[in-house]
Design a protein around this motif. Structure first.
Motif, PDB file in Angstrom:
ATOM      1  N   TRP A 129      48.396  46.238  31.812  1.00 40.93           N
ATOM      2  CA  TRP A 129      47.266  46.762  32.582  1.00 40.93           C
ATOM      3  C   TRP A 129      46.075  45.501  32.372  1.00 40.93           C
ATOM      4  O   TRP A 129      45.263  45.403  33.219  1.00 40.93           O
ATOM      5  CB  TRP A 129      46.683  48.058  31.893  1.00 40.93           C
ATOM      6  CG  TRP A 129      47.391  49.166  32.588  1.00 40.93           C
ATOM      7  CD1 TRP A 129      48.189  49.116  33.709  1.00 40.93           C
ATOM      8  CD2 TRP A 129      47.098  50.530  32.311  1.00 40.93           C
ATOM      9  NE1 TRP A 129      48.567  50.582  33.875  1.00 40.93           N
ATOM     10  CE2 TRP A 129      47.831  51.104  33.173  1.00 40.93           C
ATOM     11  CE3 TRP A 129      46.217  51.081  31.260  1.00 40.93           C
ATOM     12  CZ2 TRP A 129      47.927  52.907  32.949  1.00 40.93           C
ATOM     13  CZ3 TRP A 129      46.452  52.547  31.022  1.00 40.93           C
ATOM     14  CH2 TRP A 129      47.071  53.207  32.116  1.00 40.93           C
ATOM     15  N   LEU A 138      39.985  48.472  35.418  1.00 37.35           N
ATOM     16  CA  LEU A 138      41.099  47.380  35.149  1.00 37.35           C
ATOM     17  C   LEU A 138      40.619  46.111  35.595  1.00 37.35           C
ATOM     18  O   LEU A 138      40.538  46.010  36.927  1.00 37.35           O
ATOM     19  CB  LEU A 138      42.471  47.673  35.363  1.00 37.35           C
ATOM     20  CG  LEU A 138      43.128  48.949  34.674  1.00 37.35           C
ATOM     21  CD1 LEU A 138      44.613  49.333  34.940  1.00 37.35           C
ATOM     22  CD2 LEU A 138      43.040  48.649  33.097  1.00 37.35           C
ATOM     23  N   SER A 141      45.116  42.873  35.672  1.00 35.57           N
ATOM     24  CA  SER A 141      46.725  43.220  35.385  1.00 35.57           C
ATOM     25  C   SER A 141      47.502  42.081  35.943  1.00 35.57           C
ATOM     26  O   SER A 141      47.045  41.324  36.636  1.00 35.57           O
ATOM     27  CB  SER A 141      46.741  44.400  36.142  1.00 35.57           C
ATOM     28  OG  SER A 141      45.994  45.619  35.974  1.00 35.57           O
ATOM     29  N   GLY A 162      46.417  47.916  37.708  1.00 36.17           N
ATOM     30  CA  GLY A 162      46.949  49.256  37.490  1.00 36.17           C
ATOM     31  C   GLY A 162      48.566  49.225  37.595  1.00 36.17           C
ATOM     32  O   GLY A 162      49.162  50.089  38.036  1.00 36.17           O
ATOM     33  N   TYR A 179      47.381  54.337  37.852  1.00 37.77           N
ATOM     34  CA  TYR A 179      46.523  54.220  37.092  1.00 37.77           C
ATOM     35  C   TYR A 179      45.544  55.733  37.131  1.00 37.77           C
ATOM     36  O   TYR A 179      44.683  55.753  37.553  1.00 37.77           O
ATOM     37  CB  TYR A 179      45.351  53.151  37.257  1.00 37.77           C
ATOM     38  CG  TYR A 179      44.283  52.826  36.224  1.00 37.77           C
ATOM     39  CD1 TYR A 179      44.763  52.899  34.744  1.00 37.77           C
ATOM     40  CD2 TYR A 179      43.028  52.745  36.490  1.00 37.77           C
ATOM     41  CE1 TYR A 179      43.939  52.653  33.821  1.00 37.77           C
ATOM     42  CE2 TYR A 179      42.184  52.694  35.393  1.00 37.77           C
ATOM     43  CZ  TYR A 179      42.579  52.626  34.137  1.00 37.77           C
ATOM     44  OH  TYR A 179      41.742  52.471  32.990  1.00 37.77           O
TER      45      TYR A 179
END
Length: 338
Positions: A129, A138, A141, A162, A179
């Motif tokens: 993540w 986020l 990632s 995610g 996510y």
């Protein structure tokens, strides 16, 4: 911490998810992977012997003298070596399935909130993540490529936020992005060039990815959709609606997909999608894991009972006859058959 983040978002405490199930041919033992409570470093591994129905609680701790770490998100198998993805500890720990002894650990700044892993030859691909941004968004990632011969990081592949479950198939990586409802996507990556081929918007709650006996790639979505991906065009081929939310742990066994839905274990034939109920009235306090023994079709369920408490491990025959129930570690999230 697959499911614990739902609790975290309401109390500002982070948690993890599960994976879904690395499996090898069963010869009597089932390894129960217990996620543990986030921040408590009490993730554990139990062993259930199907021959004499005995249960060893905290078998990994008993062997190594301590818990494996903070929140087991996923475990993947390569021959007789297991790789545990520890979401809270931000590391990957390898151990022997033969005796549960720890072999090595990989930790680096780039392994920030690791999620799931897939193995292809001497390489592993780990979804990460990355750091939180504003309001727990986020920001970075990626997929971390690990050389298993040296147990070192080889490279990284930047992705959209995610990234979750991951599967290698025919030179491509198939990666769900969820996510907890922020995304409903499947990312497809070419392994050789490490480039993104497509990022498809699919049904709500994309999670586990599997391949059927016709070599077709499917994504199981918690909304109750099974989405087939055309591996030639990298587009959605079809969507099968299971008419209600499911525990996104699913198992493909002898031509059918088995799943847990509405207090029942069901199965559906992907070629003539009509469902059948295998076990009815399966009351779980906190549905957390579901799996099928690939050797004989026996059915296993993990009940989290309540966050922070010990869970339950439940065994049924392939015909739905109850066999046994045992108290497990905290949040039983995955089963490995050996």
């Amino acid at each position: 911490m697959k499911k614990q983040l739902l609790l975290f978002l309401s109390i500002i405490t982070f948690a993890c998810s599960e994976n879904d199930e690395p499996q090898v041919q069963s010869s009597g033992n089932v390894f129960i992977i217990n996620e543990g409570s986030f921040g408590a470093s009490n993730a554990s591994i139990d062993i259930y012997n199907t021959t004499d129905t005995t249960y060893q609680l905290a078998a990994y701790k008993n062997t190594n003298g301590d818990f494996i770490g903070d929140v087991i998100q996923d475990v993947e198998i390569d021959n007789n070596i297991a790789y545990a993805v520890l979401n809270g500890s931000n590391r990957v720990v390898s151990f022997s399935l033969a005796d549960l002894k720890t072999i090595d650990a990989l930790q680096a700044s780039v392994i920030d909130k690791p999620r799931y892993m897939t193995i292809d030859g001497n390489k592993a691909y780990l979804t990460v993540w990355g750091p939180y941004g504003e309001n727990y968004s986020l920001t970075d990632s990626k997929i971390v490529v690990i050389d298993l011969t040296t147990f070192e990081i080889e490279s990284t592949i930047a992705t959209e936020p995610g990234v979750e479950q991951i599967l290698e198939h025919s030179g491509k990586l198939y990666v769900s992005r969820n996510y907890y409802g922020a995304y409903n996507n499947l990312t497809i990556i070419d392994i050789a060039s490490e480039t993104i081929l497509a990022d498809l918007r699919i049904a709500t709650g994309p999670d586990e990815i599997f391949v059927d006996n016709q070599n077709r790639v499917w994504v199981a979505c918690s909304s109750g959709a099974l989405v087939e991906i055309d591996t030639n065009t990298d587009n959605v081929s079809q969507t099968i609606n299971l008419n209600g939310e499911i525990l996104s742990d699913v198992e493909f066994f002898e031509g059918k997909v088995y799943y847990y839905q509405g207090n029942a274990v069901k199965a559906v034939d992907l070629n003539s999608p009509k469902d059948e109920t295998i076990i009815d009235n399966v009351e779980l306090g906190l549905p957390y894991a579901f799996s099928i023994n690939p050797d004989n079709g026996d059915i296993y369920l993990g009940d989290g009972v309540a966050y922070g408490s010990e869970g339950e491990f439940i065994h049924y025959t392939s015909d739905g006859e109850f066999v046994a129930v045992f108290t497990s570690g905290i949040l039983p999230t995955q089963f490995i058959f050996r």
